[in-house]
Design an enzyme around this catalytic site. Structure first.
Site, PDB file in Angstrom:
ATOM      1  N   SER A  73       0.835  -1.203   0.000  1.00  0.00           N
ATOM      2  CA  SER A  73       0.000   0.000   0.000  1.00  0.00           C
ATOM      3  C   SER A  73       0.873   1.258   0.000  1.00  0.00           C
ATOM      4  CB  SER A  73      -0.974  -0.032   1.176  1.00  0.00           C
ATOM      5  OG  SER A  73      -1.889   1.036   1.115  1.00  0.00           O
ATOM      6  N   HIS A  79      -8.248   1.389  -0.865  1.00  0.00           N
ATOM      7  CA  HIS A  79      -8.179   0.450  -1.993  1.00  0.00           C
ATOM      8  C   HIS A  79      -9.560  -0.063  -2.403  1.00  0.00           C
ATOM      9  CE1 HIS A  79      -3.909   0.743  -1.502  1.00  0.00           C
ATOM     10  NE2 HIS A  79      -4.022   0.404  -0.237  1.00  0.00           N
TER      11      HIS A  79
END
Length: 305
Positions: free
Chosen positions: A86, A190
């Site tokens: 991430s 996300h």
């Protein structure tokens, strides 16, 4: 072959930056970064409580700063590959020379602010599922309206969605899932909930002049290696609203012949996954500077090999 990896949001804990600032030159570097991005990284990394560093706009630059700082403390090393989970992908881009340190911190500051703004639109969050069959879990999450935002491998999937959807998941776990653990994040990262942040980050990316990576860079999008700096930045932008496929990254590490993985500060999460998914691969997490000697020894061993 050594892989250097950087953790994502949720790895931060109060005071975790404190011991790193005692290293020569570290406090000055952090002060310069703080001035550049308008955020007192030293304060948040040493004095702030858990709630303060849970703030997306704070946590993300803090993690990237810690990752860059701890990697630099290893000395002049050239890993066989780099990757980040991430927001850790921005840290990895700095490792690979795609972005210089200040550009990486500037980008992650804008990323954190944009994602915080997107998260404020609807109350959302993320929870980790431990155990279970991935296909069964994904189907169950979709039935509840949740997104499998992180497919981490080693039996772990992270679900993201509204707080109501996550509460329903807690009461109705997929078959085989042992536990559902809420994560220390402030939004459904996300997922489609982050779409507004993608536009903001795309604007910020226009100011960057990325270089091609100096080492192999493995992308969260699909586990592929990417050799063009501009494409890496493009993927960093789109990644905000799309799932992290860390399972595919680990498959690529295996295909590349990885024999050791070092996770930069605040390390622990990714080496934990690697221990389960990549048996036989040596792992080490940089939790404090006390881990540096062991890390250097591991690096020297692999350099000799």
């Amino acid at each position: 072959m050594l892989v250097l990896v950087a953790p994502g949001q949720g790895a931060q804990t109060p005071g975790f930056l404190t011991p790193w600032l005692d290293l020569p030159g570290a406090a000055d570097r952090v002060a310069a970064w703080s001035d550049a991005i308008g955020l007192d990284l030293a304060h948040y990394g040493t004095q702030a409580d858990a709630d303060a560093i849970r703030d997306t706009a704070v946590a993300q630059p803090l993690l990237v700063a810690a990752g860059i700082l701890s990697a630099a403390a290893l000395g002049d090393i050239t890993p066989g590959a780099v990757a980040g989970h991430s927001v850790g992908e921005i840290t990895a881009a700095a490792f690979a020379g795609v972005l210089d340190d200040t550009a990486a911190l500037t980008l992650v500051r804008r990323r954190g602010l944009a994602m915080a703004e997107a998260a404020a639109i609807t109350e959302t969050g993320m929870s980790a599922l431990l155990g279970g069959d991935p296909e069964v879990s994904v189907a169950h999450l979709e039935k509840l309206g949740l997104t499998p935002a992180n497919v981490n491998g080693a039996g772990q999937i992270v679900a993201a969605g509204t707080l109501e959807q996550l509460a329903a998941l807690n009461e109705d776990k997929p078959e085989g899932v042992r536990k559902v653990i809420p994560l220390k994040v402030a939004g459904a990262f996300h997922t489609h909930h982050m779409a507004p942040a993608v536009d903001a980050l795309a604007e910020a990316a226009k100011e960057l002049v990325p270089a091609d990576p100096k080492v192999t860079y493995v992308s969260n999008k699909d586990g592929r290696t990417v050799a063009v700096g501009a494409e890496i930045v493009e993927r960093l932008v789109g990644q905000v609203a799309n799932p992290v496929r860390w399972d595919l990254c680990m498959e690529t590490f295996k295909e590349l012949g990885a024999t050791a993985i070092i996770e930069v500060s605040p390390g622990g999460t990714l080496v934990g996954l690697a221990k389960r998914a990549l048996p036989g691969v040596q792992t080490l997490a940089l939790k404090t500077p006390d881990d540096l000697d062991a890390a250097r020894a591991l690096i020297a061993e692999h350099a000799a090999a």
